[in-house]
Design a protein around this motif. Structure first.
Motif, mmCIF file in Angstrom:
data_model
loop_
_atom_site.group_PDB
_atom_site.id
_atom_site.type_symbol
_atom_site.label_atom_id
_atom_site.label_comp_id
_atom_site.label_asym_id
_atom_site.label_seq_id
_atom_site.Cartn_x
_atom_site.Cartn_y
_atom_site.Cartn_z
ATOM 1 N N ALA A 112 0.842 -1.205 0.000
ATOM 2 C CA ALA A 112 0.000 0.000 0.000
ATOM 3 C C ALA A 112 0.874 1.251 0.000
ATOM 4 C CB ALA A 112 -0.913 0.013 1.219
ATOM 5 N N TYR A 114 0.640 5.310 1.210
ATOM 6 C CA TYR A 114 -0.098 6.296 1.991
ATOM 7 C C TYR A 114 0.512 7.669 1.764
ATOM 8 C CZ TYR A 114 -2.101 2.304 4.406
ATOM 9 O OH TYR A 114 -2.762 1.139 4.700
ATOM 10 N N TRP A 116 0.827 11.448 3.520
ATOM 11 C CA TRP A 116 0.651 12.262 4.720
ATOM 12 C C TRP A 116 0.845 13.709 4.329
ATOM 13 C CZ3 TRP A 116 4.317 15.176 7.709
ATOM 14 C CH2 TRP A 116 3.780 15.688 8.889
ATOM 15 N N THR A 124 -3.907 9.758 3.876
ATOM 16 C CA THR A 124 -4.793 9.238 2.851
ATOM 17 C C THR A 124 -4.141 8.011 2.219
ATOM 18 O OG1 THR A 124 -5.433 11.511 2.355
ATOM 19 C CG2 THR A 124 -6.059 9.836 0.764
ATOM 20 N N GLU A 125 -4.932 6.979 2.001
ATOM 21 C CA GLU A 125 -4.414 5.810 1.308
ATOM 22 C C GLU A 125 -4.580 6.034 -0.187
ATOM 23 O OE1 GLU A 125 -5.103 0.997 0.939
ATOM 24 O OE2 GLU A 125 -6.133 2.116 2.506
ATOM 25 N N THR A 128 -3.807 0.317 -2.735
ATOM 26 C CA THR A 128 -3.397 -0.967 -2.185
ATOM 27 C C THR A 128 -3.348 -1.942 -3.351
ATOM 28 O OG1 THR A 128 -4.422 -0.520 -0.056
ATOM 29 C CG2 THR A 128 -3.956 -2.816 -0.570
#
Length: 172
Positions: A112, A114, A116, A124-125, A128
């Protein structure tokens, strides 16, 4: 630059300066004034030393301009934020963190990615990866701060548009 080189490039009195542009003539005059400092000979033997030549790299500064004081910046003694990063691949050959020009940190955690955001401290992702056993081993921001490239250990590279939160191009 040696004084002899400057003397070779300075036009003599009988040489016509009509073909020289005004800026070139001004440059030659400035060069002559700076290098020769009123001297007529290259070698001058005297008891008192001449004043040192002004550096050609330093632009002449007017005396009426006051220097601007540098603004002091605060350097914090502790961390601003501590992020918990489980499943990070601890390998110094990989690039699993990258800071973008829009103050967004991209972090690859196993399968995944992410994001920041430093401005509002939100996480927030982005994506994935499913159906692949290859983890994400590299992330990199484009200079515009809108696009992020990810690389996987199976040589798959994906370019994401972060504002739209969707992939733009996949290279396998």
């Amino acid at each position: 630059m040696e004084i002899t080189e400057a003397l070779l490039n300075i036009p003599t009195k009988d040489e016509s300066t009509a073909e020289l542009s005004p800026s070139r003539a001004a440059y030659r005059k400035l060069l002559a004034d700076t290098m020769l400092q009123g001297r007529t000979r290259v070698l001058c033997f005297s008891n008192r030393p001449r004043t040192p030549l002004r550096s050609l790299l330093e632009p002449p500064t007017p005396t009426n301009i006051q220097p601007v004081a540098k603004k002091r910046r605060h350097i914090p003694q502790g961390p601003k934020q501590t992020l918990d990063v489980p499943n990070i691949i601890a390998d110094d050959q990989l690039n699993v963190l990258d800071w973008g020009s829009e103050d967004v940190l991209a972090i690859a955690l196993d399968d995944a990615v992410y994001l920041w955001n430093d401005a509002n401290e939100s996480i927030t992702e982005l994506v994935t990866v499913t159906g692949s056993s290859a983890p994400i081993t590299s992330v990199g921001w484009a200079p515009d701060g809108r696009h992020l490239a990810t690389g996987q250990s199976d040589a798959t590279v994906v370019l994401y548009d972060v504002t739209a939160m969707k992939p733009v191009r996949v290279i396998t």
